[in-house]
Design an enzyme around this catalytic site. Sequence first.
Site, PDB file in Angstrom:
ATOM      1  N   SER A 149       0.847  -1.201   0.000  1.00  0.00           N
ATOM      2  CA  SER A 149       0.000   0.000   0.000  1.00  0.00           C
ATOM      3  C   SER A 149       0.882   1.250   0.000  1.00  0.00           C
ATOM      4  O   SER A 149       1.708   1.412  -0.896  1.00  0.00           O
ATOM      5  CB  SER A 149      -0.946  -0.041   1.207  1.00  0.00           C
ATOM      6  OG  SER A 149      -1.875   1.015   1.182  1.00  0.00           O
ATOM      7  N   ARG A 218     -12.165   6.965   9.288  1.00  0.00           N
ATOM      8  CA  ARG A 218     -11.868   5.535   9.250  1.00  0.00           C
ATOM      9  C   ARG A 218     -12.928   4.775   8.464  1.00  0.00           C
ATOM     10  O   ARG A 218     -12.600   3.853   7.701  1.00  0.00           O
ATOM     11  CB  ARG A 218     -11.764   4.993  10.671  1.00  0.00           C
ATOM     12  CG  ARG A 218     -11.321   3.531  10.746  1.00  0.00           C
ATOM     13  CD  ARG A 218      -9.952   3.338  10.124  1.00  0.00           C
ATOM     14  NE  ARG A 218      -9.447   2.000  10.348  1.00  0.00           N
ATOM     15  CZ  ARG A 218      -8.301   1.537   9.866  1.00  0.00           C
ATOM     16  NH1 ARG A 218      -7.543   2.324   9.119  1.00  0.00           N
ATOM     17  NH2 ARG A 218      -7.903   0.305  10.119  1.00  0.00           N
ATOM     18  N   ASP A 316      -9.388  -4.047  -6.313  1.00  0.00           N
ATOM     19  CA  ASP A 316      -8.871  -2.910  -5.537  1.00  0.00           C
ATOM     20  C   ASP A 316      -9.306  -1.600  -6.204  1.00  0.00           C
ATOM     21  O   ASP A 316      -8.950  -1.331  -7.349  1.00  0.00           O
ATOM     22  CB  ASP A 316      -7.347  -2.989  -5.475  1.00  0.00           C
ATOM     23  CG  ASP A 316      -6.724  -1.997  -4.499  1.00  0.00           C
ATOM     24  OD1 ASP A 316      -7.400  -1.032  -4.093  1.00  0.00           O
ATOM     25  OD2 ASP A 316      -5.547  -2.203  -4.148  1.00  0.00           O
ATOM     26  N   HIS A 349      -8.420  -3.870  -1.638  1.00  0.00           N
ATOM     27  CA  HIS A 349      -7.093  -3.386  -1.251  1.00  0.00           C
ATOM     28  C   HIS A 349      -6.529  -4.132  -0.052  1.00  0.00           C
ATOM     29  O   HIS A 349      -5.317  -4.315   0.063  1.00  0.00           O
ATOM     30  CB  HIS A 349      -7.170  -1.888  -0.953  1.00  0.00           C
ATOM     31  CG  HIS A 349      -5.834  -1.255  -0.699  1.00  0.00           C
ATOM     32  ND1 HIS A 349      -4.850  -1.181  -1.667  1.00  0.00           N
ATOM     33  CD2 HIS A 349      -5.303  -0.680   0.416  1.00  0.00           C
ATOM     34  CE1 HIS A 349      -3.778  -0.579  -1.171  1.00  0.00           C
ATOM     35  NE2 HIS A 349      -4.019  -0.273   0.088  1.00  0.00           N
ATOM     36  N   ASP A 350      -7.369  -4.562   0.857  1.00  0.00           N
ATOM     37  CA  ASP A 350      -6.914  -5.249   2.067  1.00  0.00           C
ATOM     38  C   ASP A 350      -6.555  -6.710   1.833  1.00  0.00           C
ATOM     39  O   ASP A 350      -6.206  -7.410   2.784  1.00  0.00           O
ATOM     40  CB  ASP A 350      -8.000  -5.192   3.145  1.00  0.00           C
ATOM     41  CG  ASP A 350      -7.793  -4.046   4.122  1.00  0.00           C
ATOM     42  OD1 ASP A 350      -6.803  -3.308   3.975  1.00  0.00           O
ATOM     43  OD2 ASP A 350      -8.622  -3.893   5.034  1.00  0.00           O
TER      44      ASP A 350
END
Length: 370
Positions: A149, A218, A316, A349-350
């Site tokens: 990332s 968040r 992503d 993305h994670d």
Amino acid sequence: MTEFIPIGTRFFELPSPFPMKRGGALHGARAAYETWGTLNAERDNAVLIVTGLSPDAHAAMNTGNPEPGWWEAMLGPGKAIDTDRWFAICVNSLGSCKGSTGPASINPATGQLYRLDFPELSVEDGADAAFSVVHGLGIERLACIIGNSMGGMTALAYLLRHPGSARSHINISGSARALPFSIAIRSLQREAIRLDPNWNNGQYDDQTYPEAGMRMARKLGVITYRSALEWDGRFGRVRLDSDRRDDDDPFGLEFEVESYLEGHARRFVRRFDPNCYLYLSRSMDWFDLAEYGGDVMTGLAQIRVDKALSIGVQTDILFPLQQQQQVAEGLRAGGAEVEFLPLPSPQGHDAFLVDIERFGPAVSGFLADL
């Protein structure tokens, strides 16, 4: 605000003054790091891990800290990054609140927290700090630098600013510049924090913490870290049971996905400093290898490594797949032997944190050939 530093984390005193790319310098600064495995006599088996925005240096359990780390499934004896062979180092990002010097640290010139007096932070500053740690450990050339990332950005800056510093590179869901969509999302995250009255131009404390702003920031982040496919498959349109709803709030939480986001945000907000979040977030927006030669491909082609692996995820949306393909093409133009690996992980993305069945073999296979 309190700094959150895992037990067993070690600290390297950075050169003083430590010049910052966009101006100013730090005095008495440090970088937090942890290590795994043993550095061999030739000092040529070192692997550096540089992280995303929020992780600390505790990537996996070690002799200093038996608690599982944020990349526990990937790092350790017999794992993808096999510490029976490799001496692994993980450095906490400069600007963080997890041990490295940042806005939540004491400014030695005033005896008070830096807050917004911290110099403007760039990804390149984090790369230079990590380079100082590696050289401070007596390592002239890394076997590999691995960046996830934001760490993918940091790794590219490290290699470009410090030629010959690594034989190989694994870029995981990283990029050579920030795209407009990512900039827009991070801009909204920063705005949510700054519009919280408790942020108070950076002058908050534990009693007047901008919790609402951090929660919103968040939540926005978590939404982009996963894919629409993941959200649908994991939660669908399942509603909360009546005993989990607040009937006094006409617009309160109603769906399971809302509850998940709320719980995730609440666990995060008191574990990360808002000013550090602002600085690190903006550093990613500023990062652009086009500064090094006029365009991104020219910047990438200046990097010299023997081999590289660029891994991306088809779902992503934050660091989309074409960015990892661009990294691969640019490094190949610089003379590296490069593999581009697009993975079909549904987690977005994670995925590099959770889809170890796909990422583990890719990383271990690349390292096995070094």
